[in-house]
Write a protein that holds these residues in place. Structure first.
Motif, PDB file in Angstrom:
ATOM      1  N   GLN A   6       0.831  -1.200   0.000  1.00 46.36           N
ATOM      2  CA  GLN A   6       0.000   0.000   0.000  1.00 46.36           C
ATOM      3  C   GLN A   6       0.871   1.258   0.000  1.00 46.36           C
ATOM      4  O   GLN A   6       1.849   1.343   0.717  1.00 46.36           O
ATOM      5  N   TYR A   7       0.503   2.225  -0.812  1.00 52.10           N
ATOM      6  CA  TYR A   7       1.231   3.487  -0.878  1.00 52.10           C
ATOM      7  C   TYR A   7       0.826   4.354   0.307  1.00 52.10           C
ATOM      8  O   TYR A   7      -0.353   4.476   0.625  1.00 52.10           O
ATOM      9  N   PHE A   8       1.808   4.963   0.967  1.00 52.70           N
ATOM     10  CA  PHE A   8       1.517   5.836   2.097  1.00 52.70           C
ATOM     11  C   PHE A   8       2.638   6.861   2.239  1.00 52.70           C
ATOM     12  O   PHE A   8       3.693   6.749   1.638  1.00 52.70           O
ATOM     13  N   TYR A   9       2.368   7.870   3.043  1.00 53.82           N
ATOM     14  CA  TYR A   9       3.390   8.849   3.396  1.00 53.82           C
ATOM     15  C   TYR A   9       3.153   9.294   4.826  1.00 53.82           C
ATOM     16  O   TYR A   9       2.047   9.179   5.356  1.00 53.82           O
ATOM     17  N   ILE A  10       4.203   9.777   5.458  1.00 52.71           N
ATOM     18  CA  ILE A  10       4.110  10.269   6.827  1.00 52.71           C
ATOM     19  C   ILE A  10       4.351  11.768   6.779  1.00 52.71           C
ATOM     20  O   ILE A  10       5.331  12.242   6.215  1.00 52.71           O
ATOM     21  N   ALA A  11       3.423  12.511   7.370  1.00 52.01           N
ATOM     22  CA  ALA A  11       3.516  13.967   7.399  1.00 52.01           C
ATOM     23  C   ALA A  11       3.555  14.421   8.859  1.00 52.01           C
ATOM     24  O   ALA A  11       3.659  13.604   9.757  1.00 52.01           O
ATOM     25  N   ASP A  12       3.439  15.699   9.066  1.00 52.88           N
ATOM     26  CA  ASP A  12       3.482  16.259  10.406  1.00 52.88           C
ATOM     27  C   ASP A  12       2.283  15.783  11.228  1.00 52.88           C
ATOM     28  O   ASP A  12       1.159  16.198  10.989  1.00 52.88           O
ATOM     29  N   LYS A  13       2.528  14.896  12.177  1.00 60.59           N
ATOM     30  CA  LYS A  13       1.511  14.363  13.094  1.00 60.59           C
ATOM     31  C   LYS A  13       0.369  13.639  12.382  1.00 60.59           C
ATOM     32  O   LYS A  13      -0.748  13.581  12.866  1.00 60.59           O
ATOM     33  N   ALA A  14       0.635  13.093  11.198  1.00 56.50           N
ATOM     34  CA  ALA A  14      -0.380  12.364  10.456  1.00 56.50           C
ATOM     35  C   ALA A  14       0.284  11.435   9.458  1.00 56.50           C
ATOM     36  O   ALA A  14       1.470  11.557   9.176  1.00 56.50           O
ATOM     37  N   PHE A  15      -0.490  10.512   8.933  1.00 58.70           N
ATOM     38  CA  PHE A  15      -0.003   9.727   7.807  1.00 58.70           C
ATOM     39  C   PHE A  15      -1.108   9.647   6.774  1.00 58.70           C
ATOM     40  O   PHE A  15      -2.287   9.763   7.081  1.00 58.70           O
ATOM     41  N   GLY A  16      -0.691   9.526   5.542  1.00 62.47           N
ATOM     42  CA  GLY A  16      -1.639   9.503   4.444  1.00 62.47           C
ATOM     43  C   GLY A  16      -1.563   8.189   3.698  1.00 62.47           C
ATOM     44  O   GLY A  16      -0.492   7.616   3.539  1.00 62.47           O
ATOM     45  N   ILE A  17      -2.693   7.737   3.262  1.00 61.86           N
ATOM     46  CA  ILE A  17      -2.789   6.537   2.437  1.00 61.86           C
ATOM     47  C   ILE A  17      -3.349   6.993   1.100  1.00 61.86           C
ATOM     48  O   ILE A  17      -4.350   7.706   1.054  1.00 61.86           O
ATOM     49  N   TYR A  18      -2.681   6.611   0.020  1.00 55.17           N
ATOM     50  CA  TYR A  18      -3.183   7.022  -1.287  1.00 55.17           C
ATOM     51  C   TYR A  18      -3.191   5.845  -2.252  1.00 55.17           C
ATOM     52  O   TYR A  18      -2.551   4.830  -2.031  1.00 55.17           O
ATOM     53  N   PHE A  19      -3.960   5.995  -3.291  1.00 54.74           N
ATOM     54  CA  PHE A  19      -4.160   4.956  -4.292  1.00 54.74           C
ATOM     55  C   PHE A  19      -3.747   5.487  -5.653  1.00 54.74           C
ATOM     56  O   PHE A  19      -3.744   6.695  -5.891  1.00 54.74           O
ATOM     57  N   TYR A  33      -6.907   9.930  -1.735  1.00 55.31           N
ATOM     58  CA  TYR A  33      -6.055   9.767  -0.570  1.00 55.31           C
ATOM     59  C   TYR A  33      -6.854  10.036   0.703  1.00 55.31           C
ATOM     60  O   TYR A  33      -7.907  10.682   0.664  1.00 55.31           O
ATOM     61  N   PHE A  34      -6.347   9.527   1.808  1.00 56.72           N
ATOM     62  CA  PHE A  34      -6.967   9.684   3.115  1.00 56.72           C
ATOM     63  C   PHE A  34      -5.872  10.036   4.104  1.00 56.72           C
ATOM     64  O   PHE A  34      -4.852   9.372   4.156  1.00 56.72           O
ATOM     65  N   VAL A  35      -6.076  11.083   4.877  1.00 52.78           N
ATOM     66  CA  VAL A  35      -5.104  11.505   5.878  1.00 52.78           C
ATOM     67  C   VAL A  35      -5.664  11.145   7.247  1.00 52.78           C
ATOM     68  O   VAL A  35      -6.813  11.452   7.560  1.00 52.78           O
ATOM     69  N   ILE A  36      -4.839  10.491   8.062  1.00 52.92           N
ATOM     70  CA  ILE A  36      -5.254  10.044   9.388  1.00 52.92           C
ATOM     71  C   ILE A  36      -4.328  10.675  10.420  1.00 52.92           C
ATOM     72  O   ILE A  36      -3.109  10.530  10.347  1.00 52.92           O
ATOM     73  N   SER A  37      -4.901  11.355  11.388  1.00 52.13           N
ATOM     74  CA  SER A  37      -4.127  12.013  12.436  1.00 52.13           C
ATOM     75  C   SER A  37      -3.537  10.979  13.394  1.00 52.13           C
ATOM     76  O   SER A  37      -4.158   9.977  13.709  1.00 52.13           O
ATOM     77  N   VAL A  38      -2.338  11.253  13.866  1.00 53.86           N
ATOM     78  CA  VAL A  38      -1.698  10.394  14.859  1.00 53.86           C
ATOM     79  C   VAL A  38      -2.568  10.300  16.106  1.00 53.86           C
ATOM     80  O   VAL A  38      -2.687   9.252  16.728  1.00 53.86           O
TER      81      VAL A  38
END
Length: 56
Positions: A6-19, A33-38
């Motif tokens: 699965q493609y994802f990235y980690i950002a400031d206090k969150a991580f994103g999942i994208y397709f 994409y979906f961004v989920i807060s830590v």
């Protein structure tokens, strides 16, 4: 719908999942994409792992 690569990235206090294009929606909608807060998942995170250290 998630897969082992699965493609994802980690950002400031969150991580994103994208397709990829066409994986979920038509091209005109772009990359979904979906961004989920830590803080939303902090009860499920192990503190000594990398993602757990982000929640402090």
């Amino acid at each position: 719908m998630f897969h082992p690569n699965q493609y994802f990235y980690i950002a400031d206090k969150a991580f994103g999942i994208y397709f990829q294009l066409y994986e979920l929606v038509p091209y005109a909608w772009g990359f979904p994409y979906f961004v989920i807060s830590v803080f939303e998942v902090q009860d499920m995170v192990v503190d000594d792992e990398a993602f757990g250290r982000m929640s402090y």
